[in-house]
Scaffold this motif. Structure first.
Motif, mmCIF file in Angstrom:
data_model
loop_
_atom_site.group_PDB
_atom_site.id
_atom_site.type_symbol
_atom_site.label_atom_id
_atom_site.label_comp_id
_atom_site.label_asym_id
_atom_site.label_seq_id
_atom_site.Cartn_x
_atom_site.Cartn_y
_atom_site.Cartn_z
ATOM 1 N N PRO A 175 0.908 -1.288 -0.142
ATOM 2 C CA PRO A 175 0.013 0.012 0.070
ATOM 3 C C PRO A 175 0.934 1.478 -0.098
ATOM 4 O O PRO A 175 0.457 2.393 -0.731
ATOM 5 C CB PRO A 175 -0.829 -0.376 1.324
ATOM 6 N N MET A 179 0.543 4.387 -2.780
ATOM 7 C CA MET A 179 0.119 5.722 -2.411
ATOM 8 C C MET A 179 1.442 6.724 -2.929
ATOM 9 O O MET A 179 1.244 7.559 -3.363
ATOM 10 C CB MET A 179 0.502 5.666 -0.758
ATOM 11 N N ALA A 182 0.798 7.127 -6.523
ATOM 12 C CA ALA A 182 -0.288 8.132 -6.836
ATOM 13 C C ALA A 182 -0.044 9.571 -6.419
ATOM 14 O O ALA A 182 -0.742 10.299 -6.819
ATOM 15 C CB ALA A 182 -1.494 7.590 -5.868
ATOM 16 N N GLY A 183 1.288 9.744 -5.867
ATOM 17 C CA GLY A 183 1.712 11.098 -5.489
ATOM 18 C C GLY A 183 1.195 11.561 -4.511
ATOM 19 O O GLY A 183 1.216 12.801 -4.001
ATOM 20 N N ALA A 184 1.195 10.856 -3.214
ATOM 21 C CA ALA A 184 0.598 11.270 -2.007
ATOM 22 C C ALA A 184 2.009 11.765 -1.287
ATOM 23 O O ALA A 184 2.950 11.415 -1.536
ATOM 24 C CB ALA A 184 0.135 9.940 -1.153
ATOM 25 N N GLN A 188 0.313 11.996 4.226
ATOM 26 C CA GLN A 188 -0.767 11.220 3.587
ATOM 27 C C GLN A 188 -0.680 9.529 3.342
ATOM 28 O O GLN A 188 -1.358 8.944 3.790
ATOM 29 C CB GLN A 188 -1.085 11.722 2.176
ATOM 30 N N TYR A 192 -2.900 6.922 5.456
ATOM 31 C CA TYR A 192 -3.335 5.899 4.695
ATOM 32 C C TYR A 192 -2.785 4.535 4.602
ATOM 33 O O TYR A 192 -3.395 3.703 4.379
ATOM 34 C CB TYR A 192 -3.666 6.573 3.211
ATOM 35 N N LEU A 197 -2.949 -0.087 9.069
ATOM 36 C CA LEU A 197 -2.231 -1.275 9.165
ATOM 37 C C LEU A 197 -1.742 -1.627 10.867
ATOM 38 O O LEU A 197 -1.808 -2.783 11.063
ATOM 39 C CB LEU A 197 -1.118 -1.556 8.292
ATOM 40 N N VAL B 94 -5.319 -0.893 0.791
ATOM 41 C CA VAL B 94 -5.270 -0.972 2.149
ATOM 42 C C VAL B 94 -6.347 -1.660 2.798
ATOM 43 O O VAL B 94 -7.572 -1.084 2.678
ATOM 44 C CB VAL B 94 -5.100 0.455 2.671
ATOM 45 N N SER B 105 -8.209 7.250 -2.368
ATOM 46 C CA SER B 105 -6.941 7.380 -2.108
ATOM 47 C C SER B 105 -6.116 7.712 -3.521
ATOM 48 O O SER B 105 -5.081 8.395 -3.603
ATOM 49 C CB SER B 105 -6.278 6.249 -1.436
ATOM 50 N N GLY B 106 -6.534 7.454 -4.512
ATOM 51 C CA GLY B 106 -6.064 7.889 -6.086
ATOM 52 C C GLY B 106 -6.262 9.353 -6.356
ATOM 53 O O GLY B 106 -5.280 10.058 -7.082
ATOM 54 N N LEU B 108 -5.069 11.421 -3.584
ATOM 55 C CA LEU B 108 -4.343 12.078 -2.713
ATOM 56 C C LEU B 108 -3.086 12.964 -3.191
ATOM 57 O O LEU B 108 -2.908 14.074 -2.335
ATOM 58 C CB LEU B 108 -3.351 10.713 -1.725
ATOM 59 N N GLY B 109 -2.923 12.808 -4.251
ATOM 60 C CA GLY B 109 -1.821 13.907 -4.818
ATOM 61 C C GLY B 109 -2.558 15.258 -5.198
ATOM 62 O O GLY B 109 -1.877 16.157 -5.263
ATOM 63 N N SER B 116 -7.571 15.104 3.375
ATOM 64 C CA SER B 116 -7.523 13.611 2.892
ATOM 65 C C SER B 116 -7.659 12.951 4.248
ATOM 66 O O SER B 116 -8.269 11.907 4.592
ATOM 67 C CB SER B 116 -6.202 13.242 2.441
ATOM 68 N N ARG B 119 -10.931 12.728 5.275
ATOM 69 C CA ARG B 119 -11.890 12.103 4.490
ATOM 70 C C ARG B 119 -12.953 13.131 3.786
ATOM 71 O O ARG B 119 -14.027 12.779 3.565
ATOM 72 C CB ARG B 119 -12.501 10.893 4.894
ATOM 73 N N ARG B 161 -9.021 2.820 -8.337
ATOM 74 C CA ARG B 161 -8.136 3.812 -7.894
ATOM 75 C C ARG B 161 -6.991 4.560 -8.704
ATOM 76 O O ARG B 161 -6.833 5.635 -8.647
ATOM 77 C CB ARG B 161 -7.230 2.954 -6.497
ATOM 78 N N GLN B 165 -6.950 8.869 -10.418
ATOM 79 C CA GLN B 165 -5.827 9.869 -10.575
ATOM 80 C C GLN B 165 -6.148 10.714 -11.981
ATOM 81 O O GLN B 165 -5.512 11.536 -12.337
ATOM 82 C CB GLN B 165 -4.592 9.090 -10.742
#
Lengths: 270, 280
Positions: A175, A179, A182-184, A188, A192, A197, B94, B105-106, B108-109, B116, B119, B161, B165
């Motif tokens: 995960p 993330m 995805a560019g977190a 973040q 997430y 976890l 997750v 979560s896709g 998040l960027g 975030s 939520r 997900r 994006q």
């Protein structure tokens, strides 16, 4: 394909030994046994002394019966409340402080220097026995519950931080990779891909630490850090063994209670 | 939507000294679905991770429009990664979060930390998430925890997900390796359809050759860190397979795969047929 030759029967198979060299293997076996014998030989057990001591021990134990809850009733209640407060506050504050340190001690989340500093802090906190820290803090802050609170908090940071760091490192890394892809941002990713976890185990550890802190408060009270330990110490000093027995029973009951509470809570958060 | 050019991409692992990619160069036109095939250890996984730099390439360039992805600094990389979706072999969901949280979560960027954390996603993100869940047939599962889903359903969440994006490029790493043969085909079909609908460029690592031939526009064969085949799916003959995987009796490979498929259909786990059919 050519016809395969029939496989011969009766071939011997045994599980290969853990240590393949027979010399080394036997040297280890014999060395261990010789060392154990030598270690027991140095203990110098005086059986006559043990026989005498048995009688003394019995006299000592019978001094505890019957437990007396009433004579020092007020002091016991006060001590228990102090200890509970101390353990609870130390657990909460300790855990809050240990989260950044534990995250900083997870190799997969932070750069090496941060990791080294956090791990070093946790190692120091875990190495120093509570009783030594308590003596130091009693000198620093004077007698009473504040010294006890500081001691337990310090111990909680090392304990909880270490387990949290290990948990984060052992958790599923996929995960986190997703993330990242995805560019977190770092925070973040923490929120997430790490927090969900490690949460269930962290809650279990927190409750266990609360229970540990309460038990520990009985020990550090002896060196002046307040709580039920101080009450226990006073009872011993005055040879009031029935009162001491009552205090020990109360401690056992509370620890037992927190045992059930932690099992129940862990079931809830699965 | 720009084309992707890989130029002399090399990846050497410092610790082992192992050269996973040995000067890889190829270009992918926009909207093309490229299947990357090759034996285990050929460098497929390393190659697609070098594109979004989950693995740092040692040297070489990855040109995408006017960007060289290899030379981006970390904040530009983060911004660029938002436009590159990724789908994983083990789904990489997750588990303890809900399906909806996983899909969101896709984004998040694109959203700030506080948003975030609470939520509290923009309404248009939530609309998009529901639309995608509808598309992959999982809108009834929005508030289910991700670990309550079957493998195929989990991969659909992974697909949703990635598409959240709004990517221009999709990197897909062995999407079907953890799935049974029937679900594998459904998942590959879904990915191919979504790519065509949204005119996405995609690189798909896949070790199932018949599946690759079925859904890709182009097949690139990797062996030992080098490109040894690059052509149309129907050019992938026995000779090409031998150059990629080594000597083997390829003749009945298709037959065997078919048997495996039929067999799994009889004895394998039964999926919810209606929902599966509703997907198509």
């Amino acid at each position: 394909m050519a016809e395969a030759a029939p496989s011969p029967t009766g071939r011997i198979w045994r599980r290969p030994p853990l240590i393949s060299s027979p010399g080394l293997r036997w040297a280890l076996y014999i060395g261990t046994i010789v060392y154990l014998i030598a270690a027991f030989a140095t203990m110098d057990i005086n059986w006559q002394r043990v026989a005498q001591g048995w009688e003394r021990g019995q006299r000592f134990m019978s001094g505890f019966a019957p437990p007396d809850f009433t004579t020092r009733g007020d002091a016991i209640i006060e001590g228990v409340l102090e200890s509970l407060w101390m353990a609870f506050a130390a657990t909460i504050v300790g855990i809050v402080l240990s989260i950044p340190i534990g995250v900083g001690g997870a190799r997969n989340l932070v750069p090496k220097p941060v990791y080294a500093v956090c791990r070093a802090f946790m190692a120091v906190s875990r190495t120093l026995p509570e009783i030594l820290v308590a003596i130091l803090f009693v000198k620093l802050f004077g007698f009473g519950t504040f010294a006890g609170f500081m001691t337990l908090m310090f111990a909680t940071i090392g304990y909880f931080g270490k387990l949290l760091a290990e948990d984060i490192e052992a958790a599923n890394q996929l995960p986190l990779e997703a993330m990242r892809a995805a560019g977190a941002s770092w925070l973040q990713r923490l929120n997430y891909a790490v927090q969900p976890l490690v949460m269930p185990r962290a809650i279990g550890i927190a409750i266990y630490r609360l229970d540990m802190n309460f038990r520990e408060s009985a020990v550090i009270g002896i060196v002046g850090a307040g709580g039920i330990g101080a009450t226990l110490n006073t009872a011993f000093d005055r040879y009031e063994f029935p009162s001491a027995a009552a205090i020990l029973l109360v401690i056992i009951i509370i620890v037992l209670g927190s045992e059930y509470l932690s099992a129940f809570t862990r079931k809830l958060v699965r | 939507m720009p084309a992707l050019h890989l130029e002399n991409l090399i990846k050497r692992y410092e610790r082992s000294g192992n050269e996973a990619l040995k000067s890889i160069s190829f270009s992918i036109g926009e909207g093309q679905i490229v299947a990357l095939i090759g034996p285990s250890g050929a460098g497929k996984s390393t190659l697609i991770r070098c594109v979004n730099r989950l693995v740092e390439p040692t040297t070489g360039k990855v040109r995408w429009g006017d960007l060289d992805l290899v030379s981006l600094n970390s904040s530009d990389l983060r911004k660029t990664r938002r436009r590159i979706g990724m789908i994983f072999q083990e789904f990489a969901l997750v588990d303890r979060l809900s399906v909806m949280e996983n899909v969101l979560s896709g984004r998040l960027g694109y959203v700030g930390f506080w948003q975030s954390f609470m939520r509290n996603y923009p309404q248009k993100d939530i609309d998009a998430a529901f639309a995608l869940l509808d598309r992959v047939g999982l809108s009834a599962f929005a508030d289910r925890r991700a670990d309550n889903l079957s493998g195929g359903q989990r991969q659909r969440v992974g697909i949703a997900r990635a598409l959240m994006q709004e990517p221009d490029l999709l990197l897909v790493d062995e999407p079907t390796a953890s799935l049974d043969p029937k679900t594998s085909r459904q998942i590959m079909r879904l990915i191919a359809e979504l790519c065509r609908e949204r005119k996405l460029t995609a690189i798909v690592n896949i070790h199932d050759v018949p599946l690759a031939k079925m859904f890709a526009d182009r097949v690139i064969g990797l062996r030992d860190g080098r490109v040894v085949f690059d052509g149309k799916p129907d050019e992938l003959n026995n000779e090409a397979l031998t150059s990629i995987y080594g000597e083997e009796d390829w003749e009945d490979a298709g037959q065997r795969a078919l048997m495996k498929f039929v067999h799994a259909g009889e004895g394998g786990p039964q999926l919810d047929q209606e929902r599966v059919l509703g997907l198509r």
